[in-house]
Each structure stands twice: as structure tokens, then as C-alpha cells.
Design a protein around this motif. Structure first.
Motif, PDB file in Angstrom:
ATOM      1  N   ASP A  96      38.359 -31.853 -40.279  1.00 49.75           N
ATOM      2  CA  ASP A  96      38.729 -32.465 -41.559  1.00 49.75           C
ATOM      3  C   ASP A  96      38.524 -31.472 -42.708  1.00 49.75           C
ATOM      4  O   ASP A  96      39.356 -31.372 -43.613  1.00 49.75           O
ATOM      5  CB  ASP A  96      37.895 -33.726 -41.828  1.00 49.75           C
ATOM      6  N   LYS A 100      41.209 -29.712 -45.392  1.00 50.08           N
ATOM      7  CA  LYS A 100      41.038 -29.648 -46.849  1.00 50.08           C
ATOM      8  C   LYS A 100      41.155 -28.213 -47.333  1.00 50.08           C
ATOM      9  O   LYS A 100      41.777 -27.944 -48.368  1.00 50.08           O
ATOM     10  CB  LYS A 100      39.677 -30.209 -47.274  1.00 50.08           C
ATOM     11  N   GLU A 103      44.684 -27.232 -47.572  1.00 52.56           N
ATOM     12  CA  GLU A 103      45.321 -27.877 -48.723  1.00 52.56           C
ATOM     13  C   GLU A 103      44.953 -27.167 -50.024  1.00 52.56           C
ATOM     14  O   GLU A 103      45.792 -27.022 -50.910  1.00 52.56           O
ATOM     15  CB  GLU A 103      44.904 -29.344 -48.808  1.00 52.56           C
ATOM     16  N   TYR A 104      43.701 -26.748 -50.129  1.00 50.76           N
ATOM     17  CA  TYR A 104      43.236 -26.087 -51.355  1.00 50.76           C
ATOM     18  C   TYR A 104      43.825 -24.689 -51.486  1.00 50.76           C
ATOM     19  O   TYR A 104      44.100 -24.236 -52.590  1.00 50.76           O
ATOM     20  CB  TYR A 104      41.714 -26.011 -51.386  1.00 50.76           C
ATOM     21  N   TYR A 110      40.153 -24.815 -57.199  1.00 49.04           N
ATOM     22  CA  TYR A 110      39.401 -25.267 -56.030  1.00 49.04           C
ATOM     23  C   TYR A 110      38.406 -24.237 -55.494  1.00 49.04           C
ATOM     24  O   TYR A 110      37.782 -24.476 -54.468  1.00 49.04           O
ATOM     25  CB  TYR A 110      40.355 -25.671 -54.899  1.00 49.04           C
TER      26      TYR A 110
END
Length: 135
Positions: A96, A100, A103-104, A110
Motif C-alpha cells: 500500500d 502511495k 502516486e506521489y 509530497y
């Protein structure tokens, strides 16, 4: 509405609440979730650790970090079956986190989150090794 049920010590009620928060929770539910993890008994331990992992995937990096530490502590004191589920849940949490991170990407806003998440994956890797070798 759910807050009033968080005080119920019935394992089935707590497991049901952790399932709800695993799908729609946020950082505000952390205290309940970690308490449910720490106080779970019997088969509820198995369910709650699964739900805790799914819940953490919905949270901010700070909550993921402290939640992963709580999962490791839980796993270290659990039976072999629950420890195995904790290892599986930590492995899923790491996936997970990696999602992320993808995605960042390289987005400047970020950078702080990416740093925290990378430290958490390093911690999870080290802890998985310890949990797997400690029987």
C-alpha cells in the motif's frame, strides 16, 4: 454515530467497527483502532490485525508510521497464527505504501510524505525479518 460503540468492549463489536474503519476510516480513528488491536482476544485478534492494515492504508504518513510500529509490537507478543497474519498484513501495508509512493512521484509537495513513507518501509522490512525469525 459509531463513536458511542467504540467504548463497547465486546470483541465482536470492536471487530465490526474496525471493519468499518478499514473501509472508511481516517486518522481521527487511530486511538480506537490501536486500542482495538491491543485489546483484541481470541479470533478477534486475527480480524483486527487485518482491518488495522487496511485502515492504515487510508491514513496520512505519520499515522501509517506509528501504526506500523503498533502492528510490530502486536505481532511480537502474539501466537504463531496471529503473528503470521501480522506478517501478512505488514507485507500488504508495505505494498500500500509503495502504491502511495508511486502516486506521489517526484511532486515537490509530497517530499516530506515520501521521506516518512520510505522510512516506514525500511522499518517494516527490518521488522518483517525479525518477526519471521522469532518463533
Amino acid at each position: 454515530i459509531l463513536k458511542k460503540y467504540e467504548q463497547d468492549k465486546n470483541g465482536d463489536v470492536q471487530a465490526a467497527l474496525t471493519d468499518i474503519y478499514a473501509h472508511s476510516g481516517n486518522d481521527d480513528n487511530y486511538d480506537f483502532m490501536v486500542t482495538a488491536l491491543q485489546e483484541a482476544t481470541g479470533y478477534s485478534k486475527y480480524l483486527v490485525v487485518q482491518n488495522f492494515q487496511s485502515y492504515l492504508a487510508l491514513c496520512k504518513p505519520e499515522t501509517i508510521q506509528k501504526g506500523s510500529e503498533a502492528m510490530v509490537a502486536f505481532g511480537k507478543t502474539s501466537s504463531k497464527l496471529v503473528k503470521t497474519q501480522t506478517v501478512n498484513s505488514l507485507t500488504l501495508l508495505k505494498k500500500d505504501i509503495n502504491t502511495k509512493l508511486k502516486e506521489y512521484g517526484d511532486k515537490a509537495e509530497y517530499f516530506a510524505d515520501v521521506s516518512k513513507l520510505r522510512k516506514t518501509t525500511e522499518y517494516i522490512d527490518q521488522s518483517l525479518s525479525e518477526l519471521k525469525n522469532k518463533n
